[in-house]
Design an enzyme around this catalytic site. Structure first.
Site, short mmCIF file in Angstrom:
data_model
loop_
_atom_site.label_atom_id
_atom_site.label_comp_id
_atom_site.label_asym_id
_atom_site.label_seq_id
_atom_site.Cartn_x
_atom_site.Cartn_y
_atom_site.Cartn_z
N GLY A 46 8.34 5.00 -3.48
CA GLY A 46 8.85 3.89 -4.19
C GLY A 46 7.71 3.57 -5.25
N GLN A 51 3.20 -1.96 -11.37
CA GLN A 51 2.23 -0.80 -10.80
C GLN A 51 1.94 0.36 -12.04
OE1 GLN A 51 4.24 0.15 -7.25
NE2 GLN A 51 2.24 0.65 -6.59
N CYS A 92 0.24 2.57 -0.55
CA CYS A 92 0.65 1.74 -1.78
C CYS A 92 -0.08 2.64 -3.11
CB CYS A 92 0.26 0.44 -1.97
SG CYS A 92 0.59 -0.28 -3.55
N LEU A 93 0.65 3.05 -3.88
CA LEU A 93 0.15 3.97 -4.93
C LEU A 93 -1.25 3.19 -5.68
CD1 LEU A 93 2.94 5.84 -6.51
CD2 LEU A 93 1.52 6.43 -4.58
N HIS A 134 8.48 -4.09 0.13
CA HIS A 134 6.96 -3.66 -0.52
C HIS A 134 7.34 -3.68 -2.07
CE1 HIS A 134 3.17 -1.31 -0.66
NE2 HIS A 134 3.62 -1.18 -1.92
N GLU A 135 8.10 -3.04 -2.61
CA GLU A 135 8.24 -2.79 -3.94
C GLU A 135 8.46 -4.31 -4.60
OE1 GLU A 135 6.97 -0.45 -5.13
OE2 GLU A 135 6.88 0.84 -3.44
N HIS A 138 5.78 -6.58 -5.03
CA HIS A 138 5.04 -6.22 -6.47
C HIS A 138 5.60 -7.06 -7.65
CE1 HIS A 138 2.33 -3.20 -5.66
NE2 HIS A 138 2.97 -2.40 -4.74
#
Length: 198
Positions: A46, A51, A92-93, A134-135, A138
C-alpha cells in the site's frame, strides 16, 4: 510512469491532514500510475500520496490475489464500518525495516471514489483491512508507530530506524529491497498459498 521518492519519518508532509481531491484529472490518473509503480518497486502492499510528498487524499492498495482481484486506487477514502480486532506486525515504506505489532479492526468497509469518478465501497478483512486502515491513517497525518502498545520495543527500534533512514538519504544503502529480501518475501507468499490450497 515514474518511480517517486518516498518520504521518511521526520518529513512534515507525513504529519499533515491531506487535502480532499475535488475531481479526477489527468494529473490524478498520472499520480495514481506513478504511485503504483513506486509501490511495486519498493515491494509494498500500500502507499498513500503523502508518502511521496503529495498532500492529497489518495491511496493505492495491492495485498495480492488472496485479498483482491486487482490493485485499488481509492480517492478520498473513509472507513464507514468496522468490526472485530486483529493484532499483527505492521511495516511502512516511510519507516524502512521497522516492523511492530499493532491492533486494528479485523474487518472494514471503506467508501471512496475510483479513477473513473464512481463511488465505490471496498470491504476487507485481515491484511487488506489492516492495509486500508494504515494507508487511510496516512491521509490524516497518523503513522502506525502512534498505535504501538509496546513502547519499550518502539523506543529500542527508533534509533535503528533513524540510522537506516540517514544511510538511505546519504546514498550509503539502497531504499529498495535486496534480491535476497524479495526472494524471502516470495517464498513466504508461496508458503501461504500452499497452506490455503492444502
Amino acid at each position: 510512469m515514474s518511480i517517486l521518492k518516498v518520504k521518511y519519518l521526520g518529513s512534515a508532509v507525513l504529519n499533515r491532514e491531506a487535502k480532499k481531491i475535488s475531481g479526477i484529472t489527468r494529473e490524478t490518473i498520472s499520480l495514481a500510475e506513478d504511485m503504483l509503480e513506486t509501490m511495486y518497486k519498493y515491494c509494498g502492499v500500500g502507499l498513500a500520496a503523502p508518502q511521496i510528498g503529495v498532500s492529497k487524499q489518495m491511496i493505492i492498495v495491492d495485498c495480492g490475489e488472496k485479498y483482491q482481484k486487482e490493485p485499488y486506487v481509492l480517492i478520498n477514502p473513509v472507513v464507514v464500518k468496522h468490526k472485530g480486532l486483529q493484532t499483527g506486525e505492521e511495516g511502512c515504506l516511510s519507516l524502512p525495516g521497522m516492523y511492530l505489532p499493532v491492533v486494528r479492526a479485523d474487518y472494514v468497509a471503506v467508501e471512496a471514489t475510483d479513477l473513473s469518478g464512481k463511488k465505490i465501497v471496498i470491504e476487507g478483512t485481515e491484511l487488506l483491512s489492516r492495509c486500508l486502515q494504515h494507508e487511510i491513517d496516512h491521509l490524516h497525518g497518523r503513522i502506525f508507530t502512534e498505535m504501538v502498545d509496546d513502547r519499550e520495543k518502539l523506543a529500542h527500534e527508533l534509533p535503528l530506524l533513524k540510522a537506516r533512514i540517514d544511510s538511505i538519504l546519504k546514498g550509503e544503502i539502497s531504499p529498495f529491497p535486496t534480491e535476497e529480501e524479495i526472494a524471502q518475501a516470495e517464498a513466504e507468499e508461496e508458503a501461504e498459498k500452499e497452506k490455503i490450497n492444502a
